[in-house]
Design a protein around this motif. Structure first.
Motif, PDB file in Angstrom:
ATOM      1  N   THR A   1       0.825  -1.214   0.000  1.00 38.76           N
ATOM      2  CA  THR A   1       0.000   0.000   0.000  1.00 38.76           C
ATOM      3  C   THR A   1       0.859   1.264   0.000  1.00 38.76           C
ATOM      4  O   THR A   1       0.377   2.336  -0.338  1.00 38.76           O
ATOM      5  N   HIS A   2       2.139   1.113   0.388  1.00 33.58           N
ATOM      6  CA  HIS A   2       3.073   2.247   0.353  1.00 33.58           C
ATOM      7  C   HIS A   2       4.467   1.718   0.657  1.00 33.58           C
ATOM      8  O   HIS A   2       4.629   0.550   1.003  1.00 33.58           O
ATOM      9  N   THR A   3       5.481   2.581   0.549  1.00 33.59           N
ATOM     10  CA  THR A   3       6.841   2.203   0.919  1.00 33.59           C
ATOM     11  C   THR A   3       6.933   2.205   2.441  1.00 33.59           C
ATOM     12  O   THR A   3       6.797   3.250   3.069  1.00 33.59           O
ATOM     13  N   HIS A   4       7.152   1.035   2.988  1.00 32.44           N
ATOM     14  CA  HIS A   4       7.153   0.902   4.454  1.00 32.44           C
ATOM     15  C   HIS A   4       8.472   1.372   5.052  1.00 32.44           C
ATOM     16  O   HIS A   4       9.538   1.134   4.489  1.00 32.44           O
ATOM     17  N   ALA A   5       8.362   2.007   6.220  1.00 32.75           N
ATOM     18  CA  ALA A   5       9.565   2.491   6.903  1.00 32.75           C
ATOM     19  C   ALA A   5       9.822   1.715   8.187  1.00 32.75           C
ATOM     20  O   ALA A   5      10.871   1.867   8.794  1.00 32.75           O
TER      21      ALA A   5
ATOM     22  N   GLY B   1      -4.077   0.854   4.424  1.00 37.34           N
ATOM     23  CA  GLY B   1      -2.642   1.039   4.622  1.00 37.34           C
ATOM     24  C   GLY B   1      -2.388   1.747   5.941  1.00 37.34           C
ATOM     25  O   GLY B   1      -3.045   1.460   6.955  1.00 37.34           O
ATOM     26  N   ASP B   2      -1.468   2.725   5.929  1.00 32.40           N
ATOM     27  CA  ASP B   2      -1.169   3.463   7.166  1.00 32.40           C
ATOM     28  C   ASP B   2      -1.768   4.867   7.148  1.00 32.40           C
ATOM     29  O   ASP B   2      -1.402   5.702   7.973  1.00 32.40           O
ATOM     30  N   VAL B   3      -2.639   5.155   6.211  1.00 36.00           N
ATOM     31  CA  VAL B   3      -3.220   6.502   6.144  1.00 36.00           C
ATOM     32  C   VAL B   3      -4.246   6.674   7.266  1.00 36.00           C
ATOM     33  O   VAL B   3      -4.151   7.577   8.088  1.00 36.00           O
TER      34      VAL B   3
ATOM     35  N   GLY C   1      -0.172  11.133   2.003  1.00 35.53           N
ATOM     36  CA  GLY C   1      -0.148  11.858   3.270  1.00 35.53           C
ATOM     37  C   GLY C   1       0.796  11.177   4.252  1.00 35.53           C
ATOM     38  O   GLY C   1       1.727  11.776   4.757  1.00 35.53           O
ATOM     39  N   HIS C   2       0.554   9.884   4.496  1.00 34.92           N
ATOM     40  CA  HIS C   2       1.519   9.113   5.291  1.00 34.92           C
ATOM     41  C   HIS C   2       2.822   9.019   4.493  1.00 34.92           C
ATOM     42  O   HIS C   2       3.904   9.221   5.024  1.00 34.92           O
ATOM     43  N   THR C   3       2.701   8.710   3.217  1.00 32.33           N
ATOM     44  CA  THR C   3       3.808   8.778   2.247  1.00 32.33           C
ATOM     45  C   THR C   3       3.219   9.308   0.933  1.00 32.33           C
ATOM     46  O   THR C   3       1.998   9.300   0.761  1.00 32.33           O
TER      47      THR C   3
HETATM   48 FE   LIG Z   1       3.856   2.871   6.890  1.00 32.73          FE
END
Ligand SMILES: [Fe+2]
Length: 345
Positions: free
Chosen positions: A54-58, A127-129, A110-112
């Protein structure tokens, strides 16, 4: 249709499976659990048709690159995802089809900058949004609290109230919520204006995760070997960023910069093309081939990649090797193309 969560931990990986075709999708697989996913798929006689990050995870190494290779399937991410290992890029409004199941892509940055949510009829994977009773942090990896507020209030909260919400993280033991419940009760968002939300997020002052760059940079570049020494956050923050307009003006000047493209050869000649006259040295080869740039040591160098992330790493590596006039093309070839500057393919 089945939707189990496979990690049973704070970090969530969802499987979406079509009963008729036995095709399955994995959302946000983590590297530590690849064997578990393959065992689950085998036991239930499912074929992994696609993987979505869902996005580039950190916060954790993604399992997508290895799993994609092992299962010979496709990795799908938003077109602003920096990593070269993506097989299919998607945009807001696209549809991902897994057998008889259709998942609609919602672009929810927004999160990424590369965050997407997947909407499948009665549920949305956020995702993390949007988290349950919370939101993902917006203070690293290109995050933007204002954009996050817009993504949540305009796109996710526009879905029917009974839509089930499945986020990529939960730290309080929740498994599921609804859009209606988050609209009314999410303490970060409910009753707050955009300005108030931005101020709240800026006031949180979360500490940076300790090993963030060690996780983030392999996830951004698909480089995971012992040879590559990635720059640290201070070195990355020191890289001077130039917009597409600024780089375009520089290339038209009497003393143009050296444009150093650090993508993979397939990307250089791919759909986004490359800037005329740019030199290709993929990021994974850069440290070993920096001697080739010796003649350009006094020149201005502008590093270029897909979204400006790998090239920031490249610029920091070159600065560390004593190149003093290194810049980065902000937002990379995606933005260069969006602004309709000329490319060669
Ligand atoms: Fe994340």
């Amino acid at each position: 249709m089945h939707f189990p969560e496979l990690n049973r931990s704070k970090c969530k990986t969802y499987l979406v499976a079509c009963e008729r075709t036995r095709k399955a999708l994995l959302i946000d697989p983590v590297k530590d659990n690849i064997s578990r996913y393959l065992a689950f798929l085998g036991y239930h006689q499912l074929k992994l048709d696609a993987i979505v990050d869902t996005h580039t995870h950190a916060d954790h190494p993604t399992g997508s690159f290895h799993l994609r290779d092992l299962a010979q399937t496709r990795l799908i991410m938003h077109r602003r995802a920096p990593v070269p290992a993506v097989d299919e890029h998607v945009e807001h409004g696209d549809c991902i089809t897994i057998g008889d199941i259709a998942l609609q892509v919602l672009y929810t940055p927004g999160h990424t900058p590369d965050s997407i949510s997947l909407y499948a009829g009665d549920r949305v994977f956020t995702g993390d949004v949007l988290l349950i009773g919370g939101t993902g942090r917006a203070d690293f990896a290109g995050g933007d609290a204002g954009q996050q507020y817009d993504s949540i209030t305009q796109k996710l909260f526009g879905l029917p109230e009974e839509t089930l919400v499945f986020p990529a993280h939960d730290y309080r033991g929740n498994t599921c919520s609804t859009i209606g419940q988050e609209k009314k009760q999410n303490p970060r968002i409910a009753g707050r204006t955009r300005e108030q939300y931005v101020a709240l997020m800026a006031s949180l002052n979360f500490p940076m995760p300790e090993k963030i760059q060690e996780v983030l940079q392999p996830n951004q570049s698909a480089i995971d070997d012992d040879k590559t020494k990635f720059p640290d956050l201070t070195e990355l923050n020191r890289v001077r960023q130039l917009t597409a307009e600024e780089v375009s003006a520089m290339t038209a000047s009497t003393n143009p910069p050296l444009l150093l493209d650090v993508r993979e050869p397939g990307e250089y000649n791919g759909e986004l093309g490359h800037i005329c006259g740019s030199l290709l040295i993929p990021l994974r080869e850069l440290a070993g081939r920096a001697a080739e740039l010796g003649a350009h040591r006094e020149r201005v160098i502008v590093a270029v990649c897909r979204s400006g992330v790998r090239s920031t790493t490249a610029a920091a590596i070159l600065s560390g090797l004593g190149f003093e006039r290194v810049y980065n093309l902000k937002d990379g070839m995606v933005d260069w193309n969006d602004r309709r500057f000329p490319v060669e393919r």
